[in-house]
Design a protein around this motif. Structure first.
Motif, mmCIF file in Angstrom:
data_model
loop_
_atom_site.group_PDB
_atom_site.id
_atom_site.type_symbol
_atom_site.label_atom_id
_atom_site.label_comp_id
_atom_site.label_asym_id
_atom_site.label_seq_id
_atom_site.Cartn_x
_atom_site.Cartn_y
_atom_site.Cartn_z
ATOM 1 N N ASP A 71 0.878 -1.212 -0.071
ATOM 2 C CA ASP A 71 0.084 0.097 0.079
ATOM 3 C C ASP A 71 0.890 1.044 -0.023
ATOM 4 O OD1 ASP A 71 1.067 -0.352 2.692
ATOM 5 O OD2 ASP A 71 -0.914 -0.031 3.608
ATOM 6 N N GLU A 72 2.156 1.100 0.262
ATOM 7 C CA GLU A 72 3.274 2.304 0.266
ATOM 8 C C GLU A 72 3.438 2.677 -1.339
ATOM 9 O OE1 GLU A 72 5.787 -1.048 -0.595
ATOM 10 O OE2 GLU A 72 3.962 -0.679 0.846
ATOM 11 N N HIS A 73 3.024 1.683 -2.439
ATOM 12 C CA HIS A 73 3.485 2.023 -3.580
ATOM 13 C C HIS A 73 2.680 3.538 -4.299
ATOM 14 C CE1 HIS A 73 4.411 1.306 -7.852
ATOM 15 N NE2 HIS A 73 3.215 1.634 -8.212
ATOM 16 N N VAL A 74 3.350 4.144 -4.850
ATOM 17 C CA VAL A 74 3.003 5.438 -5.473
ATOM 18 C C VAL A 74 2.942 5.239 -6.769
ATOM 19 C CG1 VAL A 74 3.564 8.053 -5.598
ATOM 20 C CG2 VAL A 74 3.981 6.665 -3.493
ATOM 21 N N LEU A 75 1.631 5.829 -7.303
ATOM 22 C CA LEU A 75 1.475 5.681 -8.823
ATOM 23 C C LEU A 75 2.212 6.737 -9.447
ATOM 24 C CD1 LEU A 75 -2.489 5.115 -8.746
ATOM 25 C CD2 LEU A 75 -0.519 3.491 -8.817
ATOM 26 N N THR A 76 2.903 6.392 -10.575
ATOM 27 C CA THR A 76 3.551 7.445 -11.534
ATOM 28 C C THR A 76 2.336 8.065 -12.162
ATOM 29 O OG1 THR A 76 3.112 5.922 -13.446
ATOM 30 C CG2 THR A 76 5.134 5.578 -11.959
ATOM 31 N N PRO A 77 2.889 9.158 -12.878
ATOM 32 C CA PRO A 77 1.518 9.960 -13.425
ATOM 33 C C PRO A 77 1.090 9.362 -14.600
ATOM 34 C CG PRO A 77 3.887 11.373 -13.231
ATOM 35 C CD PRO A 77 4.323 10.149 -12.520
ATOM 36 N N ALA A 78 1.752 8.601 -15.338
ATOM 37 C CA ALA A 78 0.871 7.527 -16.340
ATOM 38 C C ALA A 78 0.095 6.678 -15.699
ATOM 39 C CB ALA A 78 1.845 6.906 -17.106
ATOM 40 N N GLU A 79 0.393 6.008 -14.514
ATOM 41 C CA GLU A 79 -0.586 5.000 -13.712
ATOM 42 C C GLU A 79 -1.764 5.723 -13.418
ATOM 43 O OE1 GLU A 79 2.717 1.860 -12.224
ATOM 44 O OE2 GLU A 79 2.298 3.602 -10.995
ATOM 45 N N ARG B 83 -7.494 6.935 -13.184
ATOM 46 C CA ARG B 83 -8.728 7.546 -13.379
ATOM 47 C C ARG B 83 -9.673 7.195 -14.341
ATOM 48 N NH1 ARG B 83 -4.917 11.791 -11.901
ATOM 49 N NH2 ARG B 83 -4.448 12.175 -14.046
ATOM 50 N N ASP B 84 -9.157 6.797 -15.320
ATOM 51 C CA ASP B 84 -9.760 6.336 -16.614
ATOM 52 C C ASP B 84 -10.556 5.135 -16.368
ATOM 53 O OD1 ASP B 84 -10.770 6.361 -19.406
ATOM 54 O OD2 ASP B 84 -9.517 4.557 -19.388
ATOM 55 N N LEU B 85 -10.034 4.229 -15.635
ATOM 56 C CA LEU B 85 -10.527 2.803 -15.144
ATOM 57 C C LEU B 85 -11.717 2.903 -14.261
ATOM 58 C CD1 LEU B 85 -7.387 0.561 -14.843
ATOM 59 C CD2 LEU B 85 -9.207 0.478 -16.574
ATOM 60 N N VAL B 86 -11.416 3.958 -13.112
ATOM 61 C CA VAL B 86 -12.451 4.227 -12.056
ATOM 62 C C VAL B 86 -13.640 5.014 -12.916
ATOM 63 C CG1 VAL B 86 -12.878 5.472 -10.137
ATOM 64 C CG2 VAL B 86 -10.950 4.182 -10.295
ATOM 65 N N ALA B 87 -13.492 5.795 -13.501
ATOM 66 C CA ALA B 87 -14.448 6.649 -14.152
ATOM 67 C C ALA B 87 -15.450 5.615 -15.259
ATOM 68 C CB ALA B 87 -14.025 7.770 -15.323
ATOM 69 N N ARG B 88 -14.813 4.656 -15.813
ATOM 70 C CA ARG B 88 -15.592 3.910 -16.583
ATOM 71 C C ARG B 88 -16.389 2.747 -15.780
ATOM 72 N NH1 ARG B 88 -11.069 1.240 -20.533
ATOM 73 N NH2 ARG B 88 -12.601 -0.248 -20.989
ATOM 74 N N ARG B 89 -15.759 2.402 -14.834
ATOM 75 C CA ARG B 89 -16.343 1.378 -13.856
ATOM 76 C C ARG B 89 -17.594 2.169 -13.053
ATOM 77 N NH1 ARG B 89 -19.095 -1.917 -12.947
ATOM 78 N NH2 ARG B 89 -19.067 -3.180 -11.413
ATOM 79 N N LEU B 90 -17.606 3.562 -12.731
ATOM 80 C CA LEU B 90 -18.416 4.303 -12.151
ATOM 81 C C LEU B 90 -19.662 4.453 -13.056
ATOM 82 C CD1 LEU B 90 -16.473 7.005 -10.082
ATOM 83 C CD2 LEU B 90 -17.965 5.400 -9.347
ATOM 84 N N ASP B 91 -19.386 4.588 -14.542
ATOM 85 C CA ASP B 91 -20.297 4.457 -15.379
ATOM 86 C C ASP B 91 -21.029 3.273 -15.997
ATOM 87 O OD1 ASP B 91 -21.687 6.043 -17.347
ATOM 88 O OD2 ASP B 91 -20.517 5.165 -18.863
ATOM 89 N N GLY B 92 -20.734 2.292 -15.041
ATOM 90 C CA GLY B 92 -21.375 1.042 -15.083
ATOM 91 C C GLY B 92 -20.615 0.122 -16.132
ATOM 92 N N GLU B 93 -19.476 0.382 -16.470
ATOM 93 C CA GLU B 93 -18.961 -0.760 -17.469
ATOM 94 C C GLU B 93 -18.338 -1.851 -16.517
ATOM 95 O OE1 GLU B 93 -15.334 -0.849 -20.991
ATOM 96 O OE2 GLU B 93 -15.899 1.071 -20.135
#
Length: 270
Positions: free
Chosen positions: A18-26, A31-41
């Motif tokens: 849980d200490e892993h820090v996401l890179t800017p690309a990650e 954010r894209d994955l979470v937005a798509r999941r929130l949209d019901g995909e």
């Protein structure tokens, strides 16, 4: 699960790092994955895979996400196939190939044909078969049209069975609509399959169909009306009658029958 997919690790790695820090690309991908999941995909589309009957299957927007309830159909088919190690099986509307691949995986001696009207779906199914090393004859077309006069020991199908205008369709908007709906009452494709199935079954062959949770009585009536015997239903994990099937008996069969898969023209895959 999304984080594990994004970072290329399993869930246990994510939980213990849980200490892993996401890179800017990650971060952008996250954010894209979470937005798509929130949209019901569906999660399966986001990670590109879904397990079915113990098999990892690639899935995308060309195919429905395989549901655990469909394993009820596979389990019933396996029971019927137990004494027939080399039976000929046809899967109609195969989608990702989930049903037919599960059957061939458990019964390696089967001679299996799978049909779908969608070229995109067949590409997914064919890729799954190749990845799993399971041999299936994949054919494009609507229902029985690609198998012409061949007949089989078992025909299975999970066809579209949702009524047009059903309010639940809003929750399924990311999946292919043509694989979901079938006329005003959801029975149009089930009617078509039941009507034509006897021309493609050997005497004693079985037709097994998945359907909606409230359609068992209607599908059973279709089968009995067409002359099928031993009509019955099986319940899914939630206790709903999810699959209904019947047997085409020798007494029901027409005098002149088309060739069995064993008698197919030279060059037909065994």
């Amino acid at each position: 699960m999304l984080a594990a997919h994004l970072l290329g690790h399993d869930r246990s790695w994510v939980l213990t790092h849980d200490e892993h820090v996401l890179t800017p690309a990650e971060q952008a991908a996250w954010r894209d994955l979470v937005a798509r999941r929130l949209d019901g995909e569906p999660l399966a589309y986001l990670v590109g895979q879904r397990e079915f009957h113990g098999l990892p299957l690639r899935v995308d927007r060309h195919v429905l996400v395989p549901r655990p309830d469909t394993e009820t159909l596979v389990d019933w088919a396996l029971e019927l196939l137990a004494p027939q190690a080399t039976a000929a099986v046809l899967d109609l509307g195969t989608g990702s190939g989930a049903i037919v691949l599960a059957l061939v995986h458990r019964r390696p001696g089967l001679r299996a044909v799978a049909v779908d009207a969608s070229a995109g779906a067949l590409a997914v199914a064919r890729g799954n078969g190749q990845a799993l090393g399971l041999a299936v004859d994949w054919r494009q077309g609507r229902w029985f049209s690609p198998v012409q006069s061949l007949r089989f020991d078992l025909v299975v199908s999970n066809p579209p069975y949702v009524a047009e205008g059903d309010p639940h369709l809003a929750d399924l908007r990311h999946e292919p609509i043509e694989a979901l709906t079938a006329g005003p009452d959801g029975l149009a494709d089930l009617r078509a399959i039941v009507a034509d199935a006897p021309d493609h079954l050997v005497p004693g062959g079985w037709l097994l169909l998945e359907h909606g949770h409230d359609q068992a009585a209607a599908v059973a009536a279709l089968l009995r009306g067409r002359g099928f015997a031993e009509v019955g239903s099986r319940a899914d994990l939630a206790g709903h009658l999810r699959c209904t099937g019947g047997r085409w008996t020798a007494a029901s069969a027409a005098p002149a029958l088309p060739p069995h898969l064993d008698d197919a023209p030279a060059g037909f895959p065994a």
